[in-house]
Every structure is written in structure tokens, then in C-alpha cells.
Write a protein that holds these residues in place. Structure first.
Motif, PDB file in Angstrom:
ATOM      1  N   PHE A 278       5.936   0.028  -4.734  1.00 49.01           N
ATOM      2  CA  PHE A 278       4.711   0.801  -4.511  1.00 49.01           C
ATOM      3  C   PHE A 278       3.505  -0.135  -4.428  1.00 49.01           C
ATOM      4  CE2 PHE A 278       1.144   3.481  -6.030  1.00 49.01           C
ATOM      5  CZ  PHE A 278       1.164   4.431  -5.029  1.00 49.01           C
ATOM      6  N   TYR A 279       3.439  -1.105  -5.330  1.00 48.11           N
ATOM      7  CA  TYR A 279       2.364  -2.104  -5.295  1.00 48.11           C
ATOM      8  C   TYR A 279       2.368  -2.839  -3.955  1.00 48.11           C
ATOM      9  CZ  TYR A 279      -0.062  -6.504  -6.097  1.00 48.11           C
ATOM     10  OH  TYR A 279      -0.894  -7.593  -5.963  1.00 48.11           O
ATOM     11  N   ASP A 280       3.538  -3.291  -3.522  1.00 52.00           N
ATOM     12  CA  ASP A 280       3.649  -4.003  -2.244  1.00 52.00           C
ATOM     13  C   ASP A 280       3.189  -3.118  -1.081  1.00 52.00           C
ATOM     14  OD1 ASP A 280       4.634  -6.223  -3.585  1.00 52.00           O
ATOM     15  OD2 ASP A 280       6.736  -5.769  -3.113  1.00 52.00           O
ATOM     16  N   LEU A 281       3.499  -1.828  -1.134  1.00 52.49           N
ATOM     17  CA  LEU A 281       3.080  -0.902  -0.088  1.00 52.49           C
ATOM     18  C   LEU A 281       1.563  -0.742  -0.068  1.00 52.49           C
ATOM     19  CD1 LEU A 281       3.903   1.024   2.189  1.00 52.49           C
ATOM     20  CD2 LEU A 281       4.186   2.817   0.448  1.00 52.49           C
ATOM     21  N   VAL A 282       0.952  -0.667  -1.230  1.00 47.44           N
ATOM     22  CA  VAL A 282      -0.514  -0.558  -1.307  1.00 47.44           C
ATOM     23  C   VAL A 282      -1.162  -1.801  -0.701  1.00 47.44           C
ATOM     24  CG1 VAL A 282      -2.497  -0.450  -2.874  1.00 47.44           C
ATOM     25  CG2 VAL A 282      -0.513   1.023  -3.271  1.00 47.44           C
ATOM     26  N   VAL A 283      -0.655  -2.979  -1.024  1.00 45.64           N
ATOM     27  CA  VAL A 283      -1.184  -4.230  -0.465  1.00 45.64           C
ATOM     28  C   VAL A 283      -1.030  -4.219   1.052  1.00 45.64           C
ATOM     29  CG1 VAL A 283      -0.811  -6.730  -0.334  1.00 45.64           C
ATOM     30  CG2 VAL A 283      -0.808  -5.580  -2.554  1.00 45.64           C
ATOM     31  N   LYS A 284       0.129  -3.805   1.541  1.00 44.70           N
ATOM     32  CA  LYS A 284       0.391  -3.745   2.986  1.00 44.70           C
ATOM     33  C   LYS A 284      -0.583  -2.804   3.689  1.00 44.70           C
ATOM     34  CE  LYS A 284       3.884  -2.192   6.237  1.00 44.70           C
ATOM     35  NZ  LYS A 284       4.633  -0.995   6.417  1.00 44.70           N
ATOM     36  N   VAL A 285      -0.772  -1.620   3.148  1.00 40.52           N
ATOM     37  CA  VAL A 285      -1.675  -0.634   3.760  1.00 40.52           C
ATOM     38  C   VAL A 285      -3.104  -1.178   3.802  1.00 40.52           C
ATOM     39  CG1 VAL A 285      -2.734   1.646   3.449  1.00 40.52           C
ATOM     40  CG2 VAL A 285      -0.258   1.374   3.214  1.00 40.52           C
ATOM     41  N   ALA A 286      -3.543  -1.801   2.729  1.00 37.77           N
ATOM     42  CA  ALA A 286      -4.902  -2.354   2.687  1.00 37.77           C
ATOM     43  C   ALA A 286      -5.072  -3.432   3.759  1.00 37.77           C
ATOM     44  CB  ALA A 286      -5.205  -2.916   1.303  1.00 37.77           C
ATOM     45  N   LYS A 287      -4.117  -4.342   3.869  1.00 39.82           N
ATOM     46  CA  LYS A 287      -4.210  -5.424   4.859  1.00 39.82           C
ATOM     47  C   LYS A 287      -4.161  -4.891   6.282  1.00 39.82           C
ATOM     48  CE  LYS A 287      -2.434  -9.234   2.115  1.00 39.82           C
ATOM     49  NZ  LYS A 287      -1.354 -10.214   1.926  1.00 39.82           N
ATOM     50  N   GLU A 288      -3.214  -4.009   6.560  1.00 43.30           N
ATOM     51  CA  GLU A 288      -3.039  -3.502   7.926  1.00 43.30           C
ATOM     52  C   GLU A 288      -4.233  -2.686   8.414  1.00 43.30           C
ATOM     53  OE1 GLU A 288       0.656  -1.358   8.047  1.00 43.30           O
ATOM     54  OE2 GLU A 288       1.840  -3.200   8.170  1.00 43.30           O
ATOM     55  N   ASN A 289      -4.989  -2.119   7.486  1.00 48.82           N
ATOM     56  CA  ASN A 289      -6.115  -1.284   7.869  1.00 48.82           C
ATOM     57  C   ASN A 289      -7.462  -1.964   7.652  1.00 48.82           C
ATOM     58  OD1 ASN A 289      -4.923   1.489   8.632  1.00 48.82           O
ATOM     59  ND2 ASN A 289      -3.778   0.842   6.826  1.00 48.82           N
ATOM     60  N   GLY A 290      -7.437  -3.259   7.387  1.00 50.07           N
ATOM     61  CA  GLY A 290      -8.665  -4.026   7.254  1.00 50.07           C
ATOM     62  C   GLY A 290      -9.531  -3.592   6.089  1.00 50.07           C
ATOM     63  N   ILE A 291      -8.908  -3.090   5.042  1.00 51.08           N
ATOM     64  CA  ILE A 291      -9.659  -2.643   3.868  1.00 51.08           C
ATOM     65  C   ILE A 291      -9.893  -3.851   2.967  1.00 51.08           C
ATOM     66  CG2 ILE A 291      -9.599  -1.176   1.818  1.00 51.08           C
ATOM     67  CD1 ILE A 291      -7.703   0.674   3.502  1.00 51.08           C
ATOM     68  N   GLU A 292     -11.159  -4.171   2.779  1.00 50.35           N
ATOM     69  CA  GLU A 292     -11.510  -5.308   1.945  1.00 50.35           C
ATOM     70  C   GLU A 292     -11.390  -4.867   0.494  1.00 50.35           C
ATOM     71  OE1 GLU A 292     -15.328  -8.178   1.257  1.00 50.35           O
ATOM     72  OE2 GLU A 292     -14.974  -7.425   3.281  1.00 50.35           O
ATOM     73  N   ALA A 293     -10.372  -5.389  -0.185  1.00 56.07           N
ATOM     74  CA  ALA A 293     -10.106  -4.922  -1.542  1.00 56.07           C
ATOM     75  C   ALA A 293      -9.400  -5.979  -2.368  1.00 56.07           C
ATOM     76  CB  ALA A 293      -9.246  -3.671  -1.500  1.00 56.07           C
ATOM     77  N   GLU A 294      -9.629  -5.887  -3.652  1.00 53.01           N
ATOM     78  CA  GLU A 294      -8.889  -6.670  -4.628  1.00 53.01           C
ATOM     79  C   GLU A 294      -7.833  -5.715  -5.184  1.00 53.01           C
ATOM     80  OE1 GLU A 294      -9.774  -9.116  -8.743  1.00 53.01           O
ATOM     81  OE2 GLU A 294     -11.085  -7.452  -8.219  1.00 53.01           O
TER      82      GLU A 294
END
Length: 76
Positions: free
Chosen positions: A17-33
Motif C-alpha cells: 500500500f505504501y509503495d502504491l501511494v508513492v507510485k500514485v504521487a510520482k505518476e501524478n506529479g504530486i509534490e509530497a513527502e
């Protein structure tokens, strides 16, 4: 920049689930920690025992497994 916390237990499902959250953030250009939180005392501060859970900018937004589309809608 958003701060995203993935509250997890020690199971493999939580890690995925953590890996999926990281993937979604990167693929959608969401600037996040994106942080993985497994400390039970910190998790209890969010008043949830359902794991994994998702916290965005200190607000609990989801409990339990979520689809990729659901995660995207929660992060945007």
C-alpha cells in the motif's frame, strides 16, 4: 508540498500500500513527502486501528486498503 503518512503494520500488504501511494504521487506529479509510520504510539494519535491508513497534511483521509484511483482522488 503535501505531507503524506501511510500508517502501517508489519505485514506485506501494508508495504504494498505504501509503495502504491508513492507510485500514485510520482505518476501524478504530486509534490509530497511520503512517510511510512509503523510506531503504534504515533498511529494511535490518528484514532485508527485499521491499517493501513492514509494521512494527508495531518488529516486521516482513508482507512484500509484503497484502489489506485481512490488514492489519486484523495491526494489531488
Amino acid at each position: 508540498m503535501k505531507q503524506i503518512k501511510v500508517l502501517v503494520s508489519g505485514c506485506q500488504c501494508s508495504r504494498k500500500f505504501y509503495d502504491l501511494v508513492v507510485k500514485v504521487a510520482k505518476e501524478n506529479g504530486i509534490e509530497a513527502e511520503v512517510l511510512m509510520v509503523d510506531d503504534i504510539m504515533e498511529i494511535m494519535q490518528y484514532n485508527t486501528m485499521t491499517l493501513p491508513s492514509l494521512v494527508v497534511d495531518e488529516k486521516l483521509v482513508a482507512r484500509g486498503q484503497q484502489s489506485e484511483a481512490a488514492i489519486k482522488s484523495l491526494l489531488i
